[in-house]
Design a protein around this motif. Structure first.
Motif, PDB file in Angstrom:
ATOM      1  N   UNK A  83      74.268 125.820  21.205  1.00 33.59           N
ATOM      2  CA  UNK A  83      75.098 126.911  20.752  1.00 33.59           C
ATOM      3  C   UNK A  83      75.435 126.782  19.274  1.00 33.59           C
ATOM      4  N   UNK A  84      76.305 127.691  18.845  1.00 22.21           N
ATOM      5  CA  UNK A  84      76.769 127.669  17.461  1.00 22.21           C
ATOM      6  C   UNK A  84      78.289 127.592  17.423  1.00 22.21           C
ATOM      7  N   UNK A  85      78.843 126.429  17.001  1.00 19.81           N
ATOM      8  CA  UNK A  85      80.298 126.276  16.990  1.00 19.81           C
ATOM      9  C   UNK A  85      81.028 127.337  16.180  1.00 19.81           C
ATOM     10  N   UNK A 110      76.206 122.574  12.915  1.00 18.12           N
ATOM     11  CA  UNK A 110      76.099 124.026  12.768  1.00 18.12           C
ATOM     12  C   UNK A 110      74.744 124.409  12.201  1.00 18.12           C
ATOM     13  N   UNK A 111      74.224 125.545  12.659  1.00 23.19           N
ATOM     14  CA  UNK A 111      72.995 126.080  12.084  1.00 23.19           C
ATOM     15  C   UNK A 111      73.223 126.775  10.763  1.00 23.19           C
ATOM     16  N   UNK A 112      74.474 127.124  10.471  1.00 18.53           N
ATOM     17  CA  UNK A 112      74.803 127.714   9.180  1.00 18.53           C
ATOM     18  C   UNK A 112      74.960 126.610   8.140  1.00 18.53           C
ATOM     19  N   UNK A 113      74.608 126.899   6.895  1.00 15.29           N
ATOM     20  CA  UNK A 113      74.863 125.932   5.834  1.00 15.29           C
ATOM     21  C   UNK A 113      76.333 126.015   5.442  1.00 15.29           C
ATOM     22  N   UNK A 114      76.813 124.968   4.814  1.00 19.00           N
ATOM     23  CA  UNK A 114      78.198 124.961   4.351  1.00 19.00           C
ATOM     24  C   UNK A 114      78.426 126.107   3.367  1.00 19.00           C
ATOM     25  N   UNK A 115      77.460 126.368   2.510  1.00 15.02           N
ATOM     26  CA  UNK A 115      77.587 127.470   1.551  1.00 15.02           C
ATOM     27  C   UNK A 115      77.706 128.809   2.268  1.00 15.02           C
ATOM     28  N   UNK A 116      76.922 129.003   3.327  1.00 15.09           N
ATOM     29  CA  UNK A 116      77.005 130.250   4.087  1.00 15.09           C
ATOM     30  C   UNK A 116      78.365 130.401   4.755  1.00 15.09           C
ATOM     31  N   UNK A 117      78.886 129.313   5.294  1.00 17.40           N
ATOM     32  CA  UNK A 117      80.188 129.368   5.951  1.00 17.40           C
ATOM     33  C   UNK A 117      81.290 129.705   4.950  1.00 17.40           C
ATOM     34  N   UNK A 118      81.264 129.061   3.790  1.00 17.36           N
ATOM     35  CA  UNK A 118      82.280 129.342   2.770  1.00 17.36           C
ATOM     36  C   UNK A 118      82.172 130.768   2.253  1.00 17.36           C
ATOM     37  N   UNK A 119      80.950 131.297   2.176  1.00 14.98           N
ATOM     38  CA  UNK A 119      80.743 132.647   1.655  1.00 14.98           C
ATOM     39  C   UNK A 119      81.297 133.716   2.584  1.00 14.98           C
ATOM     40  N   UNK A 120      81.516 133.377   3.844  1.00  5.25           N
ATOM     41  CA  UNK A 120      82.074 134.354   4.780  1.00  5.25           C
ATOM     42  C   UNK A 120      83.532 134.682   4.447  1.00  5.25           C
ATOM     43  N   UNK A 121      84.209 133.780   3.751  1.00  4.10           N
ATOM     44  CA  UNK A 121      85.631 133.939   3.376  1.00  4.10           C
ATOM     45  C   UNK A 121      86.479 134.423   4.550  1.00  4.10           C
ATOM     46  N   UNK A 122      86.249 133.832   5.695  1.00  5.54           N
ATOM     47  CA  UNK A 122      87.015 134.163   6.899  1.00  5.54           C
ATOM     48  C   UNK A 122      88.067 133.085   7.121  1.00  5.54           C
ATOM     49  N   UNK A 123      89.321 133.458   7.315  1.00  2.72           N
ATOM     50  CA  UNK A 123      90.368 132.453   7.521  1.00  2.72           C
ATOM     51  C   UNK A 123      90.114 131.543   8.720  1.00  2.72           C
ATOM     52  N   UNK A 124      89.542 132.086   9.815  1.00  4.28           N
ATOM     53  CA  UNK A 124      89.312 131.238  10.986  1.00  4.28           C
ATOM     54  C   UNK A 124      88.207 130.218  10.724  1.00  4.28           C
TER      55      UNK A 124
END
Length: 202
Positions: A83-85, A110-124
């Motif tokens: 899955x994807x956390x 995670x399958x997402x890169x750290x850069x991709x996660x930060x770029x989402x700018x989602x508080x959760x």
């Protein structure tokens, strides 16, 4: 495992694929490993394709999961896979905050890169990232199997040391990959090194 019927209304929940209460194949030390259900990335060659569908798995309360993790003796931390956390960031942040508050470490794959996660700018998403000691990021590339770095599936993936709890020069991060076989709740589970786990699957 808990079912939706036994969870109090309003309690945070996670959709869980499987649990291994004690493993050495999913991060440093002895760890409680939790695989979440659901992944939109669906990397070709993933060793857990049964965890792609979001409607499968078991609905479990964060309260119950936290209690299970914190009552497991002798573990160093919690590892979350899928899955994807980051498809369930808010309830996972709830869980990880409780685990960290009890002095345990947290590691996420995670399958997402750290850069991709930060770029989402989602508080959760940012809240979940703030609970992590270790993050292994990047899509699984079946044609780039990792054979040198422990706990890494393919060579493109990166382990990020997000706190000072661990350091990349520690010997445990350069030991050979391993796979384990567990019999949990009537189910045979093979976890650890993806390539070897695929060979061992019945």
């Amino acid at each position: 495992m808990s079912t939706a019927e036994s969870i109090a209304p309003g309690s945070p929940v996670l959709r869980v694929a499987q649990v291994v209460p004690r493993t050495e194949a999913e991060g440093p030390g002895h760890r409680f490993a939790l695989w979440v259900q659901g992944c939109a990335l669906r990397c070709p060659g993933c060793c857990n394709p049964e965890m792609f569908a979001f409607e499968r798995g078991t609905v479990m309360s964060v309260d119950d999961l936290a209690a299970r993790v914190l009552s497991t003796p002798g573990i160093e931390g919690l590892s979350i896979l899928g899955g994807e956390p980051f498809s369930q960031p808010s309830p996972l942040a709830d869980l990880c905050e409780r685990v960290r508050a009890a002095g345990l470490s947290v590691m996420v794959f995670s399958g997402y890169t750290l850069a991709e996660l930060k770029a989402q700018t989602r508080p959760d998403v940012e809240r979940l990232l703030a609970t992590l000691d270790l993050l292994v990021d990047g899509r699984f590339e079946k044609d780039q199997p990792e054979t040198q770095r422990r706990w890494i599936g393919s060579r493109n993936q990166v382990m990020h040391f997000l706190t000072a709890r661990y350091a990349p020069e520690e010997a445990q991060f350069t030991a050979p990959n391993t796979a384990e076989v567990h019999f949990v709740e009537g189910k045979l589970i093979i976890n650890g090194w993806p390539e070897l786990a695929d060979r061992l699957r019945p």
